[in-house]
Write an enzyme that holds these catalytic residues in place. Sequence first.
Site, PDB file in Angstrom:
ATOM      1  N   ALA A  65      22.181  -5.060 -40.713  1.00 45.97           N
ATOM      2  CA  ALA A  65      23.464  -4.582 -40.476  1.00 45.97           C
ATOM      3  C   ALA A  65      23.864  -4.528 -39.402  1.00 45.97           C
ATOM      4  O   ALA A  65      23.326  -4.443 -38.742  1.00 45.97           O
ATOM      5  CB  ALA A  65      23.168  -2.737 -41.253  1.00 45.97           C
ATOM      6  N   GLY A 108      18.208  -5.029 -42.583  1.00 51.01           N
ATOM      7  CA  GLY A 108      19.213  -5.817 -43.591  1.00 51.01           C
ATOM      8  C   GLY A 108      18.832  -7.283 -43.956  1.00 51.01           C
ATOM      9  O   GLY A 108      19.222  -7.338 -45.099  1.00 51.01           O
ATOM     10  N   GLU A 111      15.909  -7.136 -45.712  1.00 50.92           N
ATOM     11  CA  GLU A 111      16.284  -6.771 -47.559  1.00 50.92           C
ATOM     12  C   GLU A 111      16.920  -7.431 -47.894  1.00 50.92           C
ATOM     13  O   GLU A 111      17.504  -7.591 -49.320  1.00 50.92           O
ATOM     14  CB  GLU A 111      17.373  -5.226 -47.251  1.00 50.92           C
ATOM     15  CG  GLU A 111      16.501  -3.996 -46.462  1.00 50.92           C
ATOM     16  CD  GLU A 111      17.054  -2.851 -46.628  1.00 50.92           C
ATOM     17  OE1 GLU A 111      18.168  -2.847 -45.157  1.00 50.92           O
ATOM     18  OE2 GLU A 111      16.423  -1.953 -46.120  1.00 50.92           O
ATOM     19  N   GLU A 131      14.369  -0.160 -38.321  1.00 48.61           N
ATOM     20  CA  GLU A 131      15.882   1.171 -38.246  1.00 48.61           C
ATOM     21  C   GLU A 131      15.195   1.994 -37.260  1.00 48.61           C
ATOM     22  O   GLU A 131      16.122   2.406 -36.493  1.00 48.61           O
ATOM     23  CB  GLU A 131      16.454   0.751 -39.913  1.00 48.61           C
ATOM     24  CG  GLU A 131      17.259   0.203 -40.588  1.00 48.61           C
ATOM     25  CD  GLU A 131      15.754  -1.074 -41.323  1.00 48.61           C
ATOM     26  OE1 GLU A 131      15.205  -1.286 -40.694  1.00 48.61           O
ATOM     27  OE2 GLU A 131      16.814  -1.320 -41.748  1.00 48.61           O
TER      28      GLU A 131
HETATM   29  C1  HXC Z   1      24.876  -6.318 -33.908  1.00 47.59           C
HETATM   30  C2  HXC Z   1      23.866  -7.448 -33.339  1.00 47.59           C
HETATM   31  C3  HXC Z   1      22.586  -7.009 -33.810  1.00 47.59           C
HETATM   32  C4  HXC Z   1      22.908  -5.745 -35.617  1.00 47.59           C
HETATM   33  C5  HXC Z   1      21.967  -8.630 -32.421  1.00 47.59           C
HETATM   34  N1  HXC Z   1      23.229  -8.535 -32.398  1.00 47.59           N
HETATM   35  N2  HXC Z   1      21.721  -8.208 -33.902  1.00 47.59           N
HETATM   36  N3  HXC Z   1      24.509  -7.000 -32.959  1.00 47.59           N
HETATM   37  N4  HXC Z   1      24.344  -5.522 -34.835  1.00 47.59           N
HETATM   38  N5  HXC Z   1      22.252  -5.572 -35.775  1.00 47.59           N
HETATM   39  C6  HXC Z   1      23.803  -8.902 -31.399  1.00 47.59           C
HETATM   40  C7  HXC Z   1      23.627  -8.327 -29.887  1.00 47.59           C
HETATM   41  O1  HXC Z   1      24.159  -7.482 -29.550  1.00 47.59           O
HETATM   42  C8  HXC Z   1      24.037  -9.505 -29.233  1.00 47.59           C
HETATM   43  O2  HXC Z   1      24.696  -9.388 -28.954  1.00 47.59           O
HETATM   44  C9  HXC Z   1      24.105 -10.539 -29.627  1.00 47.59           C
HETATM   45  O3  HXC Z   1      23.135 -10.036 -30.591  1.00 47.59           O
HETATM   46  C10 HXC Z   1      22.184 -11.249 -29.345  1.00 47.59           C
HETATM   47  O4  HXC Z   1      21.118 -10.366 -29.825  1.00 47.59           O
HETATM   48  P1  HXC Z   1      20.316 -10.080 -28.147  1.00 47.59           P
HETATM   49  O5  HXC Z   1      19.517  -8.915 -28.502  1.00 47.59           O
HETATM   50  O6  HXC Z   1      21.105 -10.516 -27.017  1.00 47.59           O
HETATM   51  O7  HXC Z   1      19.531 -11.457 -28.600  1.00 47.59           O
HETATM   52  P2  HXC Z   1      17.549 -11.871 -28.990  1.00 47.59           P
HETATM   53  O8  HXC Z   1      17.255 -10.635 -27.152  1.00 47.59           O
HETATM   54  O9  HXC Z   1      17.267 -12.663 -28.744  1.00 47.59           O
HETATM   55  O10 HXC Z   1      17.296 -10.716 -29.577  1.00 47.59           O
HETATM   56  C11 HXC Z   1      17.092 -11.116 -30.993  1.00 47.59           C
HETATM   57  C12 HXC Z   1      16.656  -9.547 -31.875  1.00 47.59           C
HETATM   58  C13 HXC Z   1      17.328  -8.434 -31.410  1.00 47.59           C
HETATM   59  C14 HXC Z   1      15.163  -9.249 -31.602  1.00 47.59           C
HETATM   60  C15 HXC Z   1      17.020  -9.694 -33.539  1.00 47.59           C
HETATM   61  O11 HXC Z   1      19.002  -8.653 -31.527  1.00 47.59           O
HETATM   62  C16 HXC Z   1      17.225  -7.243 -31.986  1.00 47.59           C
HETATM   63  O12 HXC Z   1      16.838  -6.405 -32.502  1.00 47.59           O
HETATM   64  N6  HXC Z   1      18.785  -6.192 -33.087  1.00 47.59           N
HETATM   65  C17 HXC Z   1      19.188  -5.884 -33.606  1.00 47.59           C
HETATM   66  C18 HXC Z   1      17.777  -4.921 -35.537  1.00 47.59           C
HETATM   67  C19 HXC Z   1      17.848  -4.213 -36.093  1.00 47.59           C
HETATM   68  O13 HXC Z   1      17.558  -3.180 -35.397  1.00 47.59           O
HETATM   69  N7  HXC Z   1      17.723  -4.139 -37.295  1.00 47.59           N
HETATM   70  C20 HXC Z   1      18.442  -3.065 -38.072  1.00 47.59           C
HETATM   71  C21 HXC Z   1      19.664  -2.630 -38.263  1.00 47.59           C
HETATM   72  S1  HXC Z   1      20.497  -1.391 -39.170  1.00 47.59           S
HETATM   73  P3  HXC Z   1      25.986  -9.789 -26.746  1.00 47.59           P
HETATM   74  O14 HXC Z   1      27.127  -9.217 -27.415  1.00 47.59           O
HETATM   75  O15 HXC Z   1      25.279  -8.912 -26.665  1.00 47.59           O
HETATM   76  O16 HXC Z   1      25.478 -11.175 -27.280  1.00 47.59           O
HETATM   77  C22 HXC Z   1      20.180  -1.833 -40.888  1.00 47.59           C
HETATM   78  C23 HXC Z   1      20.223  -1.225 -41.857  1.00 47.59           C
HETATM   79  C24 HXC Z   1      20.557  -2.075 -43.236  1.00 47.59           C
HETATM   80  O17 HXC Z   1      20.655  -3.610 -41.036  1.00 47.59           O
HETATM   81  C25 HXC Z   1      21.347  -0.535 -44.205  1.00 47.59           C
HETATM   82  C26 HXC Z   1      21.566  -0.908 -44.547  1.00 47.59           C
HETATM   83  C27 HXC Z   1      23.256  -1.815 -44.611  1.00 47.59           C
END
Ligand code: HXC
Length: 257
Positions: A65, A108, A111, A131
Site C-alpha cells: 500500500a 499489500g 497480499e 508492515e
Molecule cells: C509509497 C513507496 C513504497 C510504498 C517504495 N516507495 N515503496 N512509496 N509506498 N509502499 C517509493 C520510495 O519512497 C521511493 O520514492 C521509491 O518508491 C523507490 O523506493 P526505494 O526505497 O528508494 O527503493 P529501494 O531502495 O530499491 O527499496 C525497494 C523496497 C523499499 C525494498 C521495495 O522501497 C521498501 O521497503 N518499500 C516499502 C515496503 C513496505 O513497507 N510495504 C508495506 C506497506 S504497508 P522516492 O520519492 O524517494 O524516490 C502495506 C499495508 C497493506 O502494504 C494493507 C492493506 C491495504
Amino acid sequence: MQPNHLILRREGAVGVVQLHRPDAMNALSLELMIELVDALEAYDRDGDIRCIVVTGGPKVFAAGADIRDMAEATVAEMVRRNQFARWERIRNISKPVVAAVCGYALGGGCELAMLADIIVASETAQFGQPEINIGVMPGAGGTQRLTRAVGKSLAMEMVLNGRFIGAREALSAGLVSRVVAAETCLTEAMRIAEEISRRAPVALRLAKQAVLAAYDTTLSAGLLHERALFYSLFATEDQKEGMAAFIGKRKAKYEGK
Ligand code: HXC
C-alpha cells in the site's frame, strides 16, 4: 479511457493487467486500487476474456500500500476510506487469475499476489509482509492467506520480523506454484493462462469457487459444496461437449454454456 497506473492489454482470451507506477515501486495508491478493481471487474464481465494475468514490472510486482497515503491518517479516515471493500471485490473475481511476480511483492503487494489463484514467480521474486517495520501489521489478508499457504512458523517470521523469502523458498513453502527465469516469468504466466482459457468457462469458475471454499469451511461442508457444484455442471452444454469430444477423439470446443 486508459488508466494512469496500469497497462491493459489482451492476448486472445487472456486479459492482462500490468501495474505501472514505476516511480513509487508500484505502491498501491488509492487511485491505482480503484483502477485495478475496475480493470479486473471489466475483464470478469467481458465474454471474450476467460483468464486474467496480473503482473508488475521487472524489478517489483508491488511494494505494498502507498505509505504516503496512510502516514497521517486517523482511524476515522481509514474507516471512511473503506478500502478493504475493494480488496473484497478482487477476491470476488470469478474468472481464474494468474499472478506473474518478478522482484518485490511486499505488504499489500504480497497480499495482492495471494489473491490470485496461481502465482508464477521469477527467480528474482521476493515475498514479504514488512508492515511491522513501519509500526503496523498486514491488513489485506496477510496474516490469514500467508499462514494458510506457508504454515504458522514461517508466516510468523515474515509477519513478526519482516523476513523476506525468495522464490525458491516460496515454492518449497507452497506459496507459489512454479519458479522460472526472470525473462520468462510473464511468458510462462501467459502460457498457463492461455491454456486455462481454452477450458470450459463455467466449470472453471465453479472449480475456482470450490477450491477457494477449502479455505473457509470444514471438510464435510466443503465436500458437499463440491458435490453440488459438480452435479450442476451436468446442466451445461460444455459438459456434454467435453465428454462427447473425449469419446469422439476430437478437440472440445467450449462455448461457456
Ligand atoms: C509509497 C513507496 C513504497 C510504498 C517504495 N516507495 N515503496 N512509496 N509506498 N509502499 C517509493 C520510495 O519512497 C521511493 O520514492 C521509491 O518508491 C523507490 O523506493 P526505494 O526505497 O528508494 O527503493 P529501494 O531502495 O530499491 O527499496 C525497494 C523496497 C523499499 C525494498 C521495495 O522501497 C521498501 O521497503 N518499500 C516499502 C515496503 C513496505 O513497507 N510495504 C508495506 C506497506 S504497508 P522516492 O520519492 O524517494 O524516490 C502495506 C499495508 C497493506 O502494504 C494493507 C492493506 C491495504
